[in-house]
Write a protein that holds these residues in place. Structure first.
Motif, PDB file in Angstrom:
ATOM      1  N   THR A 128       0.825  -1.206   0.000  1.00  9.75           N
ATOM      2  CA  THR A 128       0.000   0.000   0.000  1.00  9.75           C
ATOM      3  C   THR A 128       0.861   1.259   0.000  1.00  9.75           C
ATOM      4  O   THR A 128       0.569   2.223  -0.718  1.00  9.75           O
ATOM      5  N   ALA A 129       1.917   1.250   0.793  1.00 12.80           N
ATOM      6  CA  ALA A 129       2.821   2.398   0.844  1.00 12.80           C
ATOM      7  C   ALA A 129       3.476   2.644  -0.504  1.00 12.80           C
ATOM      8  O   ALA A 129       3.697   3.792  -0.902  1.00 12.80           O
ATOM      9  N   ALA A 130       3.794   1.577  -1.224  1.00 13.94           N
ATOM     10  CA  ALA A 130       4.470   1.697  -2.514  1.00 13.94           C
ATOM     11  C   ALA A 130       3.597   2.357  -3.568  1.00 13.94           C
ATOM     12  O   ALA A 130       4.063   3.201  -4.343  1.00 13.94           O
ATOM     13  N   VAL A 131       2.328   1.975  -3.624  1.00 11.81           N
ATOM     14  CA  VAL A 131       1.468   2.466  -4.709  1.00 11.81           C
ATOM     15  C   VAL A 131       0.781   3.788  -4.390  1.00 11.81           C
ATOM     16  O   VAL A 131       0.358   4.504  -5.312  1.00 11.81           O
ATOM     17  N   THR A 132       0.649   4.148  -3.111  1.00 13.02           N
ATOM     18  CA  THR A 132      -0.091   5.358  -2.751  1.00 13.02           C
ATOM     19  C   THR A 132       0.454   6.628  -3.403  1.00 13.02           C
ATOM     20  O   THR A 132      -0.317   7.424  -3.958  1.00 13.02           O
ATOM     21  N   PRO A 133       1.767   6.894  -3.377  1.00 15.39           N
ATOM     22  CA  PRO A 133       2.259   8.107  -4.052  1.00 15.39           C
ATOM     23  C   PRO A 133       1.969   8.118  -5.550  1.00 15.39           C
ATOM     24  O   PRO A 133       1.662   9.171  -6.119  1.00 15.39           O
ATOM     25  N   PHE A 134       2.046   6.957  -6.194  1.00  9.20           N
ATOM     26  CA  PHE A 134       1.751   6.895  -7.625  1.00  9.20           C
ATOM     27  C   PHE A 134       0.276   7.186  -7.891  1.00  9.20           C
ATOM     28  O   PHE A 134      -0.071   7.849  -8.871  1.00  9.20           O
ATOM     29  N   ALA A 179      -1.066   3.298   3.720  1.00  9.86           N
ATOM     30  CA  ALA A 179      -1.713   4.442   3.073  1.00  9.86           C
ATOM     31  C   ALA A 179      -1.399   5.730   3.823  1.00  9.86           C
ATOM     32  O   ALA A 179      -1.133   6.771   3.209  1.00  9.86           O
ATOM     33  N   GLY A 180      -1.407   5.660   5.149  1.00  8.89           N
ATOM     34  CA  GLY A 180      -1.115   6.844   5.945  1.00  8.89           C
ATOM     35  C   GLY A 180       0.294   7.370   5.701  1.00  8.89           C
ATOM     36  O   GLY A 180       0.506   8.570   5.534  1.00  8.89           O
ATOM     37  N   VAL A 181       1.257   6.447   5.638  1.00  5.44           N
ATOM     38  CA  VAL A 181       2.643   6.853   5.384  1.00  5.44           C
ATOM     39  C   VAL A 181       2.775   7.419   3.977  1.00  5.44           C
ATOM     40  O   VAL A 181       3.415   8.455   3.756  1.00  5.44           O
ATOM     41  N   GLY A 182       2.162   6.747   2.989  1.00  6.86           N
ATOM     42  CA  GLY A 182       2.236   7.224   1.616  1.00  6.86           C
ATOM     43  C   GLY A 182       1.600   8.580   1.429  1.00  6.86           C
ATOM     44  O   GLY A 182       2.149   9.456   0.743  1.00  6.86           O
TER      45      GLY A 182
END
Length: 209
Positions: A128-134, A179-182
């Protein structure tokens, strides 16, 4: 930097997709969300261990290749940093909570066992962290692609529960953490690592070839 309406819609879309995909796992759960499901690690679920590793390699490689001077490079840095923060946070929480997973017990209330547990899910948090910024950085220009990326964490959530490696609340917590971190990385608009680099950034390796 402030969230636009489109970015807000991206977050809502991801949450709706996650809720819809996880609904079958929550059905017939009795009085609580957590329950053991029939184990299935074959077919489409066989790639669950590869997904977070592939995303981490892609984000890290893209960040180094593109550098910090391009939009895609900046997004890759945000993704890579989100992965690192989420991974470390999840590892610490798993040792602190010591929750036994469904492969070990049928009781989801077995917490603080004195060893590494399953809460929250590392695979889901990292994915989730990986895709959230994208998703957030590209939703306006590529809404369908961004919406498709939101399904990647959903796949990981379902797969980890199907593998009996995590309870339902483990994967939900992992998704929220990632998600929160992203979101935080995108919102602050300047990854921490930028401040450690000369002049606040560097030209990617592709410019040297």
């Amino acid at each position: 930097m402030r969230f636009s309406i489109s970015r807000g819609r991206a977050i809502v879309s991801a949450l709706v997709a996650a809720a819809a995909a996880c609904a079958p796992l929550l059905a017939n759960a009795g009085d609580g969300i957590d329950h053991r499901v029939n184990r299935n690690t074959g077919g489409i679920f066989a790639a669950q261990d590869v997904v977070p590793i592939a995303l981490a390699v892609f984000s890290g490689g893209c960040a180094l290749w593109e550098g910090t001077q391009t939009p895609i490079g900046k997004t890759c840095w945000e993704s890579a940093e989100s992965i690192g923060i989420s991974g470390l946070s999840t590892e610490a929480l798993q040792y602190l909570t010591g929750r036994q997973g469904p492969s070990e017990t049928s009781d989801p209330g077995r917490w603080f066992t004195g060893r590494k547990g399953t809460f929250p899910s590392l695979h889901v948090a990292v994915t989730t962290a990986a895709v959230t910024p994208f998703i957030l950085n590209n939703f306006e220009s590529h809404p369908w692609l961004s919406s498709g990326l939101a399904l990647v964490p959903v796949y990981e959530m379902v797969a980890r529960v199907k593998a009996q490696q995590h309870w339902q609340t483990d994967v939900l917590a992992g998704a929220l953490l990632g998600a929160g971190v992203g979101i935080g990385e995108v919102y602050k608009n300047s990854p921490f690592v930028f401040g450690l680099l000369p002049d606040g950034g560097f030209v990617g390796y592709h410019a040297r070839f």
